[in-house]
Design a protein around this motif. Structure first.
Motif, PDB file in Angstrom:
ATOM      1  N   SER A  39       1.266  -0.984   0.494  1.00  0.00           N
ATOM      2  CA  SER A  39      -0.033   0.050   0.260  1.00  0.00           C
ATOM      3  C   SER A  39       1.147   1.587  -0.139  1.00  0.00           C
ATOM      4  CB  SER A  39      -0.621   0.390   1.258  1.00  0.00           C
ATOM      5  OG  SER A  39      -0.065  -0.088   1.551  1.00  0.00           O
ATOM      6  N   LEU A  40       0.114   2.298  -0.532  1.00  0.00           N
ATOM      7  CA  LEU A  40       0.953   3.817  -0.523  1.00  0.00           C
ATOM      8  C   LEU A  40       1.273   4.182   1.059  1.00  0.00           C
ATOM      9  CD1 LEU A  40       2.154   6.203  -2.058  1.00  0.00           C
ATOM     10  CD2 LEU A  40      -0.338   7.055  -2.639  1.00  0.00           C
ATOM     11  N   CYS A  41      -0.042   3.927   1.494  1.00  0.00           N
ATOM     12  CA  CYS A  41      -0.046   3.983   3.024  1.00  0.00           C
ATOM     13  C   CYS A  41       1.185   3.938   3.777  1.00  0.00           C
ATOM     14  CB  CYS A  41      -0.703   3.817   3.696  1.00  0.00           C
ATOM     15  SG  CYS A  41      -1.368   4.067   5.517  1.00  0.00           S
ATOM     16  N   PHE A  42       1.479   2.866   3.431  1.00  0.00           N
ATOM     17  CA  PHE A  42       2.964   2.074   4.563  1.00  0.00           C
ATOM     18  C   PHE A  42       4.440   2.623   4.559  1.00  0.00           C
ATOM     19  CE2 PHE A  42       6.416  -0.885   4.315  1.00  0.00           C
ATOM     20  CZ  PHE A  42       6.467  -1.012   5.738  1.00  0.00           C
ATOM     21  N   TYR A  43       4.536   3.263   2.701  1.00  0.00           N
ATOM     22  CA  TYR A  43       5.337   4.409   2.147  1.00  0.00           C
ATOM     23  C   TYR A  43       5.576   4.960   2.920  1.00  0.00           C
ATOM     24  CZ  TYR A  43       6.687  -0.268  -0.029  1.00  0.00           C
ATOM     25  OH  TYR A  43       7.597  -1.547  -0.648  1.00  0.00           O
ATOM     26  N   SER A  44       4.354   6.174   2.449  1.00  0.00           N
ATOM     27  CA  SER A  44       3.868   6.942   3.587  1.00  0.00           C
ATOM     28  C   SER A  44       4.298   7.549   4.959  1.00  0.00           C
ATOM     29  CB  SER A  44       2.409   7.239   2.967  1.00  0.00           C
ATOM     30  OG  SER A  44       2.102   7.271   4.282  1.00  0.00           O
ATOM     31  N   LEU A  45       4.607   6.649   5.150  1.00  0.00           N
ATOM     32  CA  LEU A  45       5.023   6.245   7.012  1.00  0.00           C
ATOM     33  C   LEU A  45       6.694   5.754   6.713  1.00  0.00           C
ATOM     34  CD1 LEU A  45       1.651   4.334   9.091  1.00  0.00           C
ATOM     35  CD2 LEU A  45       2.406   7.646   8.949  1.00  0.00           C
ATOM     36  N   LEU A  46       7.009   5.330   5.992  1.00  0.00           N
ATOM     37  CA  LEU A  46       8.322   4.580   6.416  1.00  0.00           C
ATOM     38  C   LEU A  46       9.331   6.410   6.077  1.00  0.00           C
ATOM     39  CD1 LEU A  46      10.350   2.640   6.309  1.00  0.00           C
ATOM     40  CD2 LEU A  46       9.765   2.308   4.291  1.00  0.00           C
ATOM     41  N   LEU A  47       9.321   6.717   4.855  1.00  0.00           N
ATOM     42  CA  LEU A  47       9.513   7.785   4.328  1.00  0.00           C
ATOM     43  C   LEU A  47       9.936   8.708   5.443  1.00  0.00           C
ATOM     44  CD1 LEU A  47       8.976   8.129   0.184  1.00  0.00           C
ATOM     45  CD2 LEU A  47      10.311   7.173   1.883  1.00  0.00           C
ATOM     46  N   PRO A  48       8.689   9.629   5.593  1.00  0.00           N
ATOM     47  CA  PRO A  48       8.952  10.613   7.017  1.00  0.00           C
ATOM     48  C   PRO A  48      10.091  10.337   8.215  1.00  0.00           C
ATOM     49  CG  PRO A  48       7.176  10.257   6.571  1.00  0.00           C
ATOM     50  CD  PRO A  48       7.393   9.546   5.391  1.00  0.00           C
ATOM     51  N   VAL A  49      10.035   9.230   8.566  1.00  0.00           N
ATOM     52  CA  VAL A  49      11.232   8.012   9.181  1.00  0.00           C
ATOM     53  C   VAL A  49      12.839   8.135   8.962  1.00  0.00           C
ATOM     54  CG1 VAL A  49      11.514   6.058  10.914  1.00  0.00           C
ATOM     55  CG2 VAL A  49       9.219   6.877  10.749  1.00  0.00           C
ATOM     56  N   THR A  50      12.317   7.348   6.814  1.00  0.00           N
ATOM     57  CA  THR A  50      13.341   7.106   7.003  1.00  0.00           C
ATOM     58  C   THR A  50      14.773   8.480   6.618  1.00  0.00           C
ATOM     59  OG1 THR A  50      13.262   5.429   5.847  1.00  0.00           O
ATOM     60  CG2 THR A  50      14.419   6.106   4.918  1.00  0.00           C
ATOM     61  N   VAL A  51      13.818   9.147   6.073  1.00  0.00           N
ATOM     62  CA  VAL A  51      15.106   9.919   5.915  1.00  0.00           C
ATOM     63  C   VAL A  51      14.961  10.896   6.477  1.00  0.00           C
ATOM     64  CG1 VAL A  51      14.472  12.399   4.414  1.00  0.00           C
ATOM     65  CG2 VAL A  51      13.583  10.594   3.599  1.00  0.00           C
ATOM     66  N   PRO A  52      14.923  11.322   7.635  1.00  0.00           N
ATOM     67  CA  PRO A  52      15.471  12.094   8.476  1.00  0.00           C
ATOM     68  C   PRO A  52      16.292  11.394   9.270  1.00  0.00           C
ATOM     69  CG  PRO A  52      13.217  12.142   8.888  1.00  0.00           C
ATOM     70  CD  PRO A  52      13.804  11.466   7.947  1.00  0.00           C
ATOM     71  N   VAL A  53      16.217  10.157   9.207  1.00  0.00           N
ATOM     72  CA  VAL A  53      16.980   9.722  10.194  1.00  0.00           C
ATOM     73  C   VAL A  53      18.450   8.777   9.072  1.00  0.00           C
ATOM     74  CG1 VAL A  53      17.797   6.343  10.299  1.00  0.00           C
ATOM     75  CG2 VAL A  53      16.119   7.666  11.572  1.00  0.00           C
ATOM     76  N   TYR A  54      18.756   9.023   8.003  1.00  0.00           N
ATOM     77  CA  TYR A  54      19.858   8.810   6.093  1.00  0.00           C
ATOM     78  C   TYR A  54      20.177  10.158   6.704  1.00  0.00           C
ATOM     79  CZ  TYR A  54      22.143   9.137   2.007  1.00  0.00           C
ATOM     80  OH  TYR A  54      22.416   9.620   1.653  1.00  0.00           O
ATOM     81  N   VAL A  55      19.723  11.436   6.583  1.00  0.00           N
ATOM     82  CA  VAL A  55      20.417  12.420   7.280  1.00  0.00           C
ATOM     83  C   VAL A  55      21.332  12.744   8.356  1.00  0.00           C
ATOM     84  CG1 VAL A  55      20.705  15.404   7.217  1.00  0.00           C
ATOM     85  CG2 VAL A  55      18.584  13.988   5.888  1.00  0.00           C
ATOM     86  N   PHE A  56      20.758  12.193   8.996  1.00  0.00           N
ATOM     87  CA  PHE A  56      21.608  11.985  10.222  1.00  0.00           C
ATOM     88  C   PHE A  56      22.491  11.453   9.950  1.00  0.00           C
ATOM     89  CE2 PHE A  56      22.055  10.084  14.890  1.00  0.00           C
ATOM     90  CZ  PHE A  56      22.568  11.162  15.469  1.00  0.00           C
TER      91      PHE A  56
END
Length: 71
Positions: A39-56
């Motif tokens: 589902s698109l919803c799964f990735y819409s929750l995954l990306l807001p968590v993944t992107v800041p962690v990757y940047v950190f």
């Protein structure tokens, strides 16, 4: 054009939050229906968590290399 670090620090969480709010408005069963990886919803929750962690961790690695090189 290279963005400055303070700009990116503010911009990335805001873009992630905008994506999360957009998906919350589009999906009907928003938090409950987000368990399937197809589902698109799964990735819409995954990306807001993944992107800041990757940047950190990217900045953490960069700072480690800077400190190692100059000491």
């Amino acid at each position: 054009m290279i963005r400055s670090l303070p700009t990116m620090t503010v911009l990335i969480p805001l873009v992630s939050l905008a994506g999360l709010l957009y998906s919350a408005s589009v999906e009907e069963g928003f938090p409950e229906g987000c368990t399937s990886a197809s589902s698109l919803c799964f990735y819409s929750l995954l990306l807001p968590v993944t992107v800041p962690v990757y940047v950190f961790f990217h900045l953490w690695t960069w700072m480690g290399l800077k400190l190692f090189r100059h000491n």
